[in-house]
Design an enzyme around this catalytic site. Structure first.
Site, mmCIF file in Angstrom:
data_model
loop_
_atom_site.group_PDB
_atom_site.id
_atom_site.type_symbol
_atom_site.label_atom_id
_atom_site.label_comp_id
_atom_site.label_asym_id
_atom_site.label_seq_id
_atom_site.Cartn_x
_atom_site.Cartn_y
_atom_site.Cartn_z
ATOM 1 N N ARG B 273 61.346 47.254 105.862
ATOM 2 C CA ARG B 273 62.546 46.467 105.563
ATOM 3 C C ARG B 273 63.617 47.395 104.997
ATOM 4 O O ARG B 273 63.551 47.779 103.828
ATOM 5 C CB ARG B 273 62.185 45.382 104.532
ATOM 6 C CG ARG B 273 63.225 44.272 104.400
ATOM 7 C CD ARG B 273 62.938 43.405 103.180
ATOM 8 N NE ARG B 273 63.460 44.052 101.968
ATOM 9 C CZ ARG B 273 62.980 43.849 100.745
ATOM 10 N NH1 ARG B 273 61.961 43.040 100.545
ATOM 11 N NH2 ARG B 273 63.521 44.457 99.703
ATOM 12 N N HIS B 277 65.840 42.068 100.313
ATOM 13 C CA HIS B 277 65.041 40.916 100.743
ATOM 14 C C HIS B 277 65.949 39.848 101.355
ATOM 15 O O HIS B 277 65.722 39.369 102.456
ATOM 16 C CB HIS B 277 64.261 40.352 99.552
ATOM 17 C CG HIS B 277 63.655 38.999 99.808
ATOM 18 N ND1 HIS B 277 62.685 38.795 100.750
ATOM 19 C CD2 HIS B 277 63.918 37.791 99.249
ATOM 20 C CE1 HIS B 277 62.353 37.501 100.764
ATOM 21 N NE2 HIS B 277 63.093 36.874 99.868
ATOM 22 N N TYR B 286 64.136 47.948 92.383
ATOM 23 C CA TYR B 286 62.687 48.185 92.412
ATOM 24 C C TYR B 286 62.240 49.221 93.445
ATOM 25 O O TYR B 286 61.059 49.470 93.593
ATOM 26 C CB TYR B 286 61.937 46.862 92.647
ATOM 27 C CG TYR B 286 62.432 46.035 93.832
ATOM 28 C CD1 TYR B 286 62.022 46.356 95.123
ATOM 29 C CD2 TYR B 286 63.309 44.965 93.649
ATOM 30 C CE1 TYR B 286 62.473 45.619 96.208
ATOM 31 C CE2 TYR B 286 63.755 44.223 94.725
ATOM 32 C CZ TYR B 286 63.339 44.542 96.004
ATOM 33 O OH TYR B 286 63.784 43.815 97.077
#
Lengths: 326, 374
Positions: B273, B277, B286
Site C-alpha cells: 500500500r 489507509h 507509523y
C-alpha cells in the site's frame, strides 16, 4: 386434521415451504440426519435430500453469512441456530448485512432469509441454553422479529416468514415445543406478519406479551377472571415492526396495561411498548403501565430458574396491583 | 493406567502413542514479470501484447481514478476515500481472470476490479461520495457492493457459490479482502465451509502489508497468509500481486479448478500500500518514508510499461495519449457525479423493506414535515 405440537408445526411449515418453493433450503448444525436437536427438521433430509437440508460446521457466523449470500443469489435459506444463546456471533451479519443489503444496493440485491432459533428457559438446560434476548434483535432496522406462541401460529407465521422478501429472525419458545397440541391444518395458509393477535378479550386491563409468556399470561388471566378481573391478552407475535395500533386501541379501551416478557427488564422490548404508551396513551391511562419480566440478573442455572422466569402468580399479582391503583 | 489385556487393545495403544504425522505443507508462488520488467518463464497464453496493453490501460485508469478521487476529497467534494495506489495489479488481474457472469465480492480497495467489470466511474464516485445509488450497478447486476466490515463478506461468497452450485451453473464467486481480514473468524469460517462443500469460490487476500497502522508482521505469526488455507483443506497459492499477469494467471487457474468442481482456492497477492489507509489517515505517523520509497521500485505499472516498451509495443506518445484519455474520462465522470440529481431524503425509507411496514408511517410523515419546514 391432526393435532400437533409447536415443534411439529415448525416441521410441517418447513416441509410445506420446501415442497412449494424449490429455492427454500434448510441449513444449520445437526439439521440433517439428526433432524435438529429439537427435531424441528426431522425427516426433511429424507424428503428433500442433503443438497437442500444441509448440515454445517459449528460456525454460527458463517451460517448467517452464507444465508445472506444464498438469499442475495436467489435462494430462500432457512437457517437454524441451535439456541438463541449461540446467536450472538450472527448479530454482525444481521446488523451489518442482512438488514442493509436492500437499502445499500437500492433494491438490486435483497435478503429473503429466515434465521430460526429456540429461545427461553424452562427446560432445565445448561447455561446459555435458556436465553431471551430478543430485544437485541428488535433494535435492528430492516429486520423482522417474529415469535410464535402456539402450534397454529408457529405454522402460519413461519410460512409467512419464509415467503417474506426481507430477512426475518424467528424465535421459537422451546418450553412450548411439546407442551400442548392443537389442530394444525397443513393448508399452506400463512398468518399475517406485523400484526398482534388478541388471544383473549377483556375490558379491565390489557396484558401485552409474546412467546412462551402467552401461556403463563393466559393462566393468570383465568385466575383473574375468577376474581372478576377481565384481562385482554395480546400476543405481539411480530415484535419488529410493531403493530402498536392494536395495543393502543386495547389500552384506550381498558385504560390499564401490563407488559409481560421472559427477558430481563432493563432494555427489554417491554420498555419500547411502555414508551409508546407514554407518548400516545397518556390521557387514556387510569394507572401506570407496569412490567412483569425476569429479574435484571443473568439467567440462573436451572436450580433457580423457576424463581427467575415470571410465573402466572407474579403476572396475576401485578394485574391486581394495577386494578387496585384505579 | 490399565495395561492392555489383549493384542487388539495393544495395537490401538500403539497407534495412539507418540507418532510422527507428515502434514503436507506446500505453497506455490507465481511470478512472471518482475519489478524490472524482466520475464521469468514463458508468459501465459492470454498475455499477448494486445491483452497486456489492455491490462496496462486498466491499471492506469485505476491510478488516475485514484488521483482524481483524492483530489475531490481534498476539495470537499467526496467522502473519506480508500486509495489503491501501488496495488492496482491485483484487482485488475482478478477481474480480468473472471467471466462477466461470475460474481465479485469486493472489499474497499478493489476499484480496479469494479471498473473492469463494468461498474462506472460515476457509480464509484457516487459510492465514495456517500450516495447509495452508487451501488445500484447498471453493469454487473449480481456483483456485491463494497463490504466495509473487514472479512464479513467472505461468508457471502460461500453462499453465492453454493447458489451457483445448486443451480448447476458454470459460474464462480470471487471474494477479495486484505491481509488484516485473514485474522478474522469470518475468514476462517468461510474458507473452512467452502472447503467442506468444495464450492466454486476463489478467495483473494490482497496482502498490502498494512492494516491501517498494523504491519503484516504484527498481524500473524504465520509465514504466509496463503498457508492459512491448508488447515481448512483448501489450496493456498502465493502470487506476486504487483504483476498483473501473475495475478490473472493464478486467478484463472483457481477459477478453472472451481468450475471443474475441485473446490476453493485462497490466493495471497503480495503487494504494498503506497498510499495512506484512507484520506482520513496519515501513514507517516507509523511507517518510514524509506520503506515506502523502496516499495515504489516494485510498483505494478512501471514494470509492465517497461516490458511493453522493451517489446516495442509502447512509447512515450502512447503513454501521453493514455493519460489524456483517462483524465478526460474522469472529467466526464466527475461532471456526471457532481450533477447527479438531488435525491429526496424520503429515500432513506424506500428500500428498507420491500414494502414499508405500517409502523414506519409516523416517522416518514415526520421527516416529510421537516422537509416542508426546511
Amino acid at each position: 386434521m391432526t393435532e400437533r405440537s409447536l415443534v411439529e408445526a415448525i416441521n410441517l411449515a418447513l416441509s410445506r415451504a420446501m415442497t412449494e418453493d424449490e429455492s427454500v433450503l434448510v441449513l444449520g448444525e445437526d439439521v440433517g440426519v439428526d433432524g435438529g436437536v429439537f427435531r424441528a427438521t426431522a425427516g426433511l433430509i429424507d424428503r428433500f435430500g442433503a443438497e437442500r437440508v444441509r448440515d454445517t460446521p459449528i460456525s454460527e457466523a458463517v451460517i448467517a453469512g452464507v444465508s445472506v449470500g444464498l438469499a442475495a443469489a436467489g435462494f430462500r435459506p432457512v437457517a437454524e441456530i441451535q439456541f438463541m444463546g449461540f446467536s450472538l456471533t450472527v448479530l454482525d451479519q444481521l446488523v451489518n448485512h442482512a438488514s442493509r443489503l436492500r437499502n445499500r444496493t437500492q433494491g438490486r440485491l435483497t435478503c429473503p432469509m429466515v434465521l430460526r432459533a429456540p429461545y427461553g428457559g424452562g427446560i432445565h438446560a445448561l447455561e446459555h441454553h435458556s436465553e431471551s434476548f430478543e430485544a437485541l434483535f428488535t433494535h435492528i432496522p430492516g429486520l423482522r422479529v417474529v415469535i410464535p406462541s402456539s402450534p397454529r401460529r408457529a405454522y402460519g407465521l413461519l410460512l409467512a416468514a419464509i415467503r417474506d422478501p426481507d430477512p426475518v429472525v424467528f424465535f421459537e419458545p422451546k418450553r412450548l415445543y411439546r407442551l400442548a397440541r392443537e389442530e394444525v391444518a397443513d393448508d399452506g395458509e400463512a398468518l399475517p406478519l406485523d400484526q398482534c393477535v388478541t388471544l383473549r378479550n377483556g375490558s379491565d386491563l390489557t396484558v401485552v406479551t409474546w412467546g412462551a409468556m402467552c401461556h403463563d399470561t393466559l393462566m393468570a388471566a383465568k385466575t383473574l377472571e375468577d376474581e372478576g378481573i377481565e384481562a385482554e391478552v395480546i400476543d405481539v407475535a411480530t415484535l419488529r415492526p410493531l403493530d402498536f395500533a392494536t395495543i393502543l386501541t386495547s389500552v384506550e379501551k381498558t385504560g390499564r396495561c401490563l407488559i409481560v416478557h421472559e427477558a430481563v427488564m432493563t432494555g427489554g422490548f417491554g420498555g419500547e411498548i411502555a414508551a409508546r404508551l407514554a407518548e400516545h396513551a397518556l390521557m387514556s391511562l387510569l394507572a401506570p403501565v407496569k412490567r412483569v419480566t425476569a429479574w435484571d440478573t443473568v439467567v440462573p442455572y436451572p436450580r433457580h430458574e423457576s424463581h427467575f422466569i415470571p410465573s402466572p402468580a407474579r403476572i396475576a399479582a401485578a394485574a391486581r396491583e394495577i386494578m387496585e391503583f384505579a | 493406567m490399565v495395561p492392555p489385556t489383549d493384542s487388539k487393545a495393544n495395537d490401538a495403544e500403539q497407534s495412539i502413542g507418540n507418532v510422527q504425522l507428515d502434514v503436507h505443507l506446500r505453497i506455490r508462488r507465481i511470478g512472471y514479470i518482475d519489478a524490472t520488467g524482466k520475464v521469468h518463464g514463458a508468459l501465459p497464453e492470454f498475455a499477448d501484447t494486445q491483452e497486456l496493453i489492455r491490462l496496462y490501460r486498466a491499471m492506469v485508469l485505476t491510478r488516475v481514478f485514484d488521483e482524481k478521487a483524492i483530489a475531490l476529497q481534498r476539495t470537499g467534494r467526496l467522502g473519506t476515500y480508500a486509495s489503491s495506489l501501488g496495488q492496482e495489479a491485483t484487482p485488475v488481474g482478478v477481474a480480468a481472470a473472471m467471466r462477466s457472469d461470475d460474481v465479485l465480492l469486493p472489499s474497499f480497495r478493489e476499484h480496479g476490479a469494479q471498473l473492469w467489470r463494468g461498474v462506472s466511474t460515476e457509480e464509484l464516485l457516487l459510492f465514495w461520495g456517500g450516495d447509495e445509488r452508487g451501488n445500484d450497478f447498471k453493469g454487473p447486476r449480481e456483483d456485491f457492493p463494497v463490504s466495509v466490515p473487514v472479512a464479513s463478506h467472505a461468508p457471502h461468497a460461500v453462499g453465492v457459490a453454493l447458489a451457483m452450485r445448486l443451480r448447476g451453473e458454470d459460474r464462480a464467486a470471487v471474494c477479495v479482502f486484505g491481509d488484516g481480514a485473514t485474522s478474522k473468524g469470518d475468514f476462517y469460517e468461510a474458507i473452512n465451509l467452502a472447503g467442506v462443500w468444495r464450492l466454486p469460490v476463489v478467495f483473494v487476500a490482497t496482502n498490502n502489508q498494512w492494516a491501517i497502522s498494523v504491519p503484516r508482521s504484527a498481524q500473524t505469526a504465520a509465514e504466509t497468509l496463503a498457508q492459512k488455507a491448508i488447515a481448512a483443506g483448501v489450496e493456498g497459492v502465493l502470487v506476486d500481486g504487483n504483476d498483473v499477469v501473475s495475478v490473472r494467471a493464478a486467478v484463472e487457474t483457481a477459477l478453472a479448478k472451481a468450475r471443474a468442481g475441485d473446490g476453493p482456492t485462497l490466493i495471497e497477492a503480495e503487494t504494498y500500500r503506497l498510499g495512506d489507509h484512507t484520506t482520513a489517515d496519515d501513514a507517516s505517523r507509523y511507517r518510514d518514508d524509506a520503506e515506502v520509497s523502496a516499495h515504489w521500485k516494485s510498483e505494478p505499472l512501471s514494470r509492465l510499461r517497461q516490458y511493453l516498451t522493451d517489446q516495442g509495443a509502447w512509447d512515450h506518445d502512447d503513454e501521453e495519449a493514455l493519460l489524456a484519455d483517462c483524465a478526460a474520462q474522469m472529467e466526464v465522470a466527475t461532471e456526471a457525479y457532481l450533477a447527479a440529481g438531488p435525491w429526496s431524503p424520503e429515500a432513506i425509507f424506500t428500500h428498507l423493506y420491500a414494502t414499508l411496514p405500517a409502523d414506519y408511517r409516523d416517522q416518514l410523515a415526520a421527516l416529510k414535515r421537516e422537509m416542508i419546514n426546511d
